[in-house]
Design an enzyme around this catalytic site. Structure first.
Site, PDB file in Angstrom:
ATOM      1  N   TYR A  71      -6.104   4.336  -6.645  1.00  0.00           N
ATOM      2  CA  TYR A  71      -6.223   4.251  -5.195  1.00  0.00           C
ATOM      3  C   TYR A  71      -7.631   3.800  -4.856  1.00  0.00           C
ATOM      4  O   TYR A  71      -8.565   4.600  -4.765  1.00  0.00           O
ATOM      5  CB  TYR A  71      -5.918   5.612  -4.556  1.00  0.00           C
ATOM      6  CG  TYR A  71      -5.991   5.580  -3.048  1.00  0.00           C
ATOM      7  CD1 TYR A  71      -4.906   5.134  -2.301  1.00  0.00           C
ATOM      8  CD2 TYR A  71      -7.133   5.974  -2.373  1.00  0.00           C
ATOM      9  CE1 TYR A  71      -4.966   5.089  -0.915  1.00  0.00           C
ATOM     10  CE2 TYR A  71      -7.201   5.933  -0.991  1.00  0.00           C
ATOM     11  CZ  TYR A  71      -6.107   5.500  -0.272  1.00  0.00           C
ATOM     12  OH  TYR A  71      -6.174   5.455   1.095  1.00  0.00           O
TER      13      TYR A  71
ATOM     14  N   TYR B 137       0.851  -1.207   0.000  1.00  0.00           N
ATOM     15  CA  TYR B 137       0.000   0.000   0.000  1.00  0.00           C
ATOM     16  C   TYR B 137       0.875   1.241   0.000  1.00  0.00           C
ATOM     17  O   TYR B 137       1.774   1.387   0.827  1.00  0.00           O
ATOM     18  CB  TYR B 137      -0.834  -0.054   1.271  1.00  0.00           C
ATOM     19  CG  TYR B 137      -1.832   1.035   1.498  1.00  0.00           C
ATOM     20  CD1 TYR B 137      -3.136   0.910   1.033  1.00  0.00           C
ATOM     21  CD2 TYR B 137      -1.524   2.161   2.241  1.00  0.00           C
ATOM     22  CE1 TYR B 137      -4.080   1.889   1.292  1.00  0.00           C
ATOM     23  CE2 TYR B 137      -2.468   3.146   2.502  1.00  0.00           C
ATOM     24  CZ  TYR B 137      -3.748   2.997   2.025  1.00  0.00           C
ATOM     25  OH  TYR B 137      -4.691   3.959   2.284  1.00  0.00           O
TER      26      TYR B 137
END
Lengths: 150, 387
Positions: B339, B288
């Site tokens: 995202y 991430y």
């Protein structure tokens, strides 16, 4: 001194745990009556022994810059005229496990660096919901001083 | 755990720049779920469990189940306590439900349309900040970028990490996105010069250190290993997963004892112990990246390199496909693919095991996906070709 960020920028919502910190004009921490642990931010229980008997503890207001950022991008329209601004994390001399977020408000002292000494000063902001103003900690660079300056 | 459940299908909506989607956020969720179910060779009526994450998520499981015409729902669940930190916790919830027999076919998804709801790159339009935020927002720590900047500045200071280490994370993501037509930044290559010339957002983060704000959704279908073997695609087994935080890792406002890093020490220990494997066994990884610098912390904390050596580890092409020892974010990641709160990384981690990535690492046996270290508790999952 004037508030570092605009007068109409976000204010803290007061509760029983944080009222001292944001209104007393002192660096108000929290101490456990049972085990003596000083903690920040305040919590409903002691994080060390889970006691609910907590009292005010006052820090002297001297510390060092532990981390910082220069913010260039306005996060909202109210900050458009304030960038670039700094945000600093201050490690307290007398409670080195405590770190407090604030702004370093002395632009004539040159660029911020980790490790620089700072001391707390206070900015008074009218509270639209109360007769009592808010008093927010801000920071200036320099050696530890006596009584905290207004 | 240890391969008793598997990912049987992955799907996504089209990924858009924030505000560019024609669909509503809920429609995006439905598209991703439908595609994942179809990918697995299943029908929506086979789905009997729905799991997601994100505090105050808007896409309620009952509304989804009704809109999609799922079968009877036997299980719903949500990972709790944050956002992008929770992504892989959802797989632990589904794994638990499947191995306990509470459900047979669980969909996990995340839909996020920042063009239709609040943007993560903006301060909320509030006059007052409560709780932890009272100590942050009045001083300008009013969006995740500033919060993460304070963490990463200290981390760089303590470990002698330079700006080039951050650049490497962005350059890897953009290089990989140029092979992936799904990536929002496909067709927009990034050079080292572009990176350094881009504007500061909050030092030490340039524009390209920050994830995008997107509209889109990603979803997977999990079922038991036994059932997955009879479906359309090769099963991708959940070899191990781990979540949580250090003791006192959750003290608010930067006062946790292990600040600025340490969010993945505990998770790494648990993950490798459960997997019977270690970082050296991993073929490809998705980390991430809300911001480049926190990705460095996660790579180090989970065990790939000590913090003092993290800049060396990510330099020299070591994290870039096809020649690096550990290619990361091989679809473009949050910086350059999209995202979707990190959940699109699961789809890529699964595709790497199947052999379907646009930056395919050869013969992947172990594929790692790590959620966000910006907020505790964190989570991570390890996928495998064999159970």
């Amino acid at each position: 001194m004037d508030r570092y960020l605009p007068e109409d920028w976000i204010l803290p919502a007061l509760d029983d745990g944080n009222r001292d910190f944001f209104t007393s004009g002192r660096l108000a921490l929290q101490r456990c009556v049972e085990c003596g642990t000083v903690q920040h931010p305040p919590e409903d229980v002691c994080r060390s022994c889970q006691s609910q008997r907590l009292e005010a503890a006052e820090a002297e207001g001297n510390g060092r810059i532990y981390s910082f950022s220069i913010v260039h991008h306005p996060l909202g329209p109210k900050l458009a005229g304030s960038v670039p601004y700094n945000v600093a994390l201050i490690q307290l001399d007398d409670h080195p496990h405590v770190r407090i977020v604030g702004n370093v408000c002395d632009p004539d002292e040159g660029p911020l660096e980790i490790g620089q000494r700072v001391r707390a000063v206070w900015t008074t902001v009218p509270d639209p919901h109360s007769d009592e103003p808010l008093r927010l900690p801000q920071w200036v660079r320099g050696e530890p001083a006596g009584p905290q300056a207004e | 755990m240890h391969g008793r459940t598997a990912v049987a299908g992955v799907g996504e909506s089209r990924y858009y720049r924030r505000g560019a989607a024609d669909e509503t956020e809920f429609q995006l969720a439905c598209i991703a779920i439908r595609n994942a179910v179809e990918d697995a060779g299943l029908k929506l009526s086979d789905v009997d469990g729905i799991v997601s994450f994100m505090d105050r998520d808007r896409n309620h499981p009952a509304r989804l189940g009704a809109a999609l015409g799922t079968g009877k729902l036997n299980f719903t669940g949500q990972a709790w306590g944050g956002g992008g930190n929770l992504g892989m916790s959802t797989l632990m919830i589904a794994d638990g439900a499947l191995t306990a027999g509470y459900a047979e076919c669980v969909v996990i998804f995340r839909a996020l349309a920042q063009g239709q709801f609040g943007r993560f790159g903006r301060a909320p339009a509030v006059a007052r900040a409560a709780g932890e935020q009272a100590y942050l927002m009045p001083f300008g720590v009013a969006a995740p970028v500033v919060r993460n900047a304070l963490m990463v500045r200290r981390y760089m200071h303590e470990h002698g990490i330079g700006q080039e280490a951050l650049a490497e994370i962005a350059l890897a993501a953009y290089a990989h996105a140029q092979h992936n037509p799904r990536a929002v930044r496909y067709g927009h290559p990034l050079t080292r010069e572009d990176y350094h010339a881009s504007r500061w957002i909050a030092e030490p983060f340039h524009l390209f250190d920050c994830c995008q704000e997107n509209d889109g959704a990603a979803a997977i279908v999990m079922t038991t290993a036994e059932r997955a073997r009879d479906l359309a695609k090769p099963p991708v087994y959940l070899r191990a997963a781990a979540a949580g935080m250090e003791r006192w890792g959750g003290v608010p406002a930067f006062n946790e004892p292990s600040f600025p890093n340490g969010r993945y020490w505990h998770i790494g220990e648990k993950l490798w112990e459960r997997a019977g494997a270690g970082p050296a066994d991993v073929d490809v990884a998705q980390f991430y990246e809300n911001f480049s610098g926190t990705t460095l912390m996660a790579i180090s904390d989970i065990g790939f390199a000590p913090a003092d050596g993290i800049e060396d580890f990510v330099s020299g092409g070591n994290i870039q496909w096809p020649d690096g020892d550990l290619p990361i974010n091989t679809s473009g990641g949050n910086l350059a693919e999209a995202y979707i709160h990190g959940f699109q990384a699961v789809n890529e981690g699964v595709r790497q095991v199947r052999g379907d990535s646009t930056c395919q690492v050869p013969d992947v046996e172990l594929s790692l996906v790590v959620s966000g270290p910006g907020t505790p508790p964190g989570s991570a999952a390890l996928f495998s070709r064999e159970p």
